[in-house]
Design a protein around this motif. Sequence first.
Motif, PDB file in Angstrom:
ATOM      1  N   PRO A 198       7.238   1.231   4.330  1.00  0.00           N
ATOM      2  CA  PRO A 198       6.245   0.937   5.370  1.00  0.00           C
ATOM      3  C   PRO A 198       6.840   1.207   6.754  1.00  0.00           C
ATOM      4  O   PRO A 198       8.063   1.171   6.932  1.00  0.00           O
ATOM      5  CB  PRO A 198       5.966  -0.561   5.167  1.00  0.00           C
ATOM      6  CG  PRO A 198       7.200  -1.101   4.521  1.00  0.00           C
ATOM      7  CD  PRO A 198       7.756   0.017   3.679  1.00  0.00           C
ATOM      8  N   ARG A 237       0.840  -1.205   0.000  1.00  0.00           N
ATOM      9  CA  ARG A 237       0.000   0.000   0.000  1.00  0.00           C
ATOM     10  C   ARG A 237       0.871   1.250   0.000  1.00  0.00           C
ATOM     11  O   ARG A 237       0.497   2.298  -0.514  1.00  0.00           O
ATOM     12  CB  ARG A 237      -0.954   0.017   1.210  1.00  0.00           C
ATOM     13  CG  ARG A 237      -2.105  -0.977   1.149  1.00  0.00           C
ATOM     14  CD  ARG A 237      -1.783  -2.329   1.726  1.00  0.00           C
ATOM     15  NE  ARG A 237      -1.225  -2.325   3.052  1.00  0.00           N
ATOM     16  CZ  ARG A 237      -1.955  -2.507   4.167  1.00  0.00           C
ATOM     17  NH1 ARG A 237      -3.236  -2.733   4.089  1.00  0.00           N
ATOM     18  NH2 ARG A 237      -1.364  -2.505   5.349  1.00  0.00           N
ATOM     19  N   THR A 273       3.125   4.113   5.226  1.00  0.00           N
ATOM     20  CA  THR A 273       1.844   3.660   5.756  1.00  0.00           C
ATOM     21  C   THR A 273       2.140   2.824   6.996  1.00  0.00           C
ATOM     22  O   THR A 273       3.216   2.229   7.130  1.00  0.00           O
ATOM     23  CB  THR A 273       1.027   2.810   4.758  1.00  0.00           C
ATOM     24  OG1 THR A 273       1.678   1.539   4.573  1.00  0.00           O
ATOM     25  CG2 THR A 273       0.857   3.501   3.411  1.00  0.00           C
TER      26      THR A 273
END
Length: 188
Positions: free
Chosen positions: A88, A15, A134
């Motif tokens: 991340p 993501r 994220t």
Amino acid sequence: MSLLFVNACPREGSRTERLARMWLDRHAHGEMVKEFVLADLDVEPLDSAGPNTIGDYSKAVAAADYAHPMFRYAKEFSEADEVLIAAPFWNYGVPAKLHAYLELVCSQGVTFDIDEAGAYVSLCHIRRLTYVMTAGGGEVEPLDDHAFGYVRTLAQRFWHVPEICRVAAWGLDGPQADVDALLEEALN
Ligand SMILES: Cc1cc2nc3c(=O)[nH]c(=O)nc-3n(C[C@H](O)[C@H](O)[C@H](O)COP(=O)(O)O)c2cc1C
């Protein structure tokens, strides 16, 4: 203008990588984007043995001779006009491979130097650095953020980057998380 995109998102279907590409779609108009996918690169930390030894690093810096391949990432970095780093949030910090990459980028004599008064002098000309991340959990206190906090310190202290931004989507792993909405919200 050249934009260096440091892609430190190792998970398939990441993501964070999606958010970074959304950011690029909106912000990188007319810039020449050069992407480094860290998962595909041989990035070894400085160590006592192996390809990048601290002994070789120290000798090279003392002699101002940066021919060793360990300096290739720092050289590329020093040429960038803009930098985008995507990673991340892992264990309140950055993935180890990104840390190893940044360790090599922080090569004295290539991306920064130290003047006679002991102050850091930037050897980069990056006008903006954006950190895209994220996280599975909710937003943390600044003192617990060893990801953007760490990158921001390097950007400020070593490279004197005038504009340092974070694009962060939090809470992606919650049971009710609307990931598309959270990514969109992070960009706005
Ligand atoms: C090794 C590992 C460490 C993680 N550590 C944290 C953490 O400290 N805090 C947090 O909120 N989420 C943590 N997460 C969850 C990730 O930050 C979250 O799933 C993120 O959106 C993953 O990004 P990606 O989809 O780009 O892989 C961790 C996940 C992994 C795999």
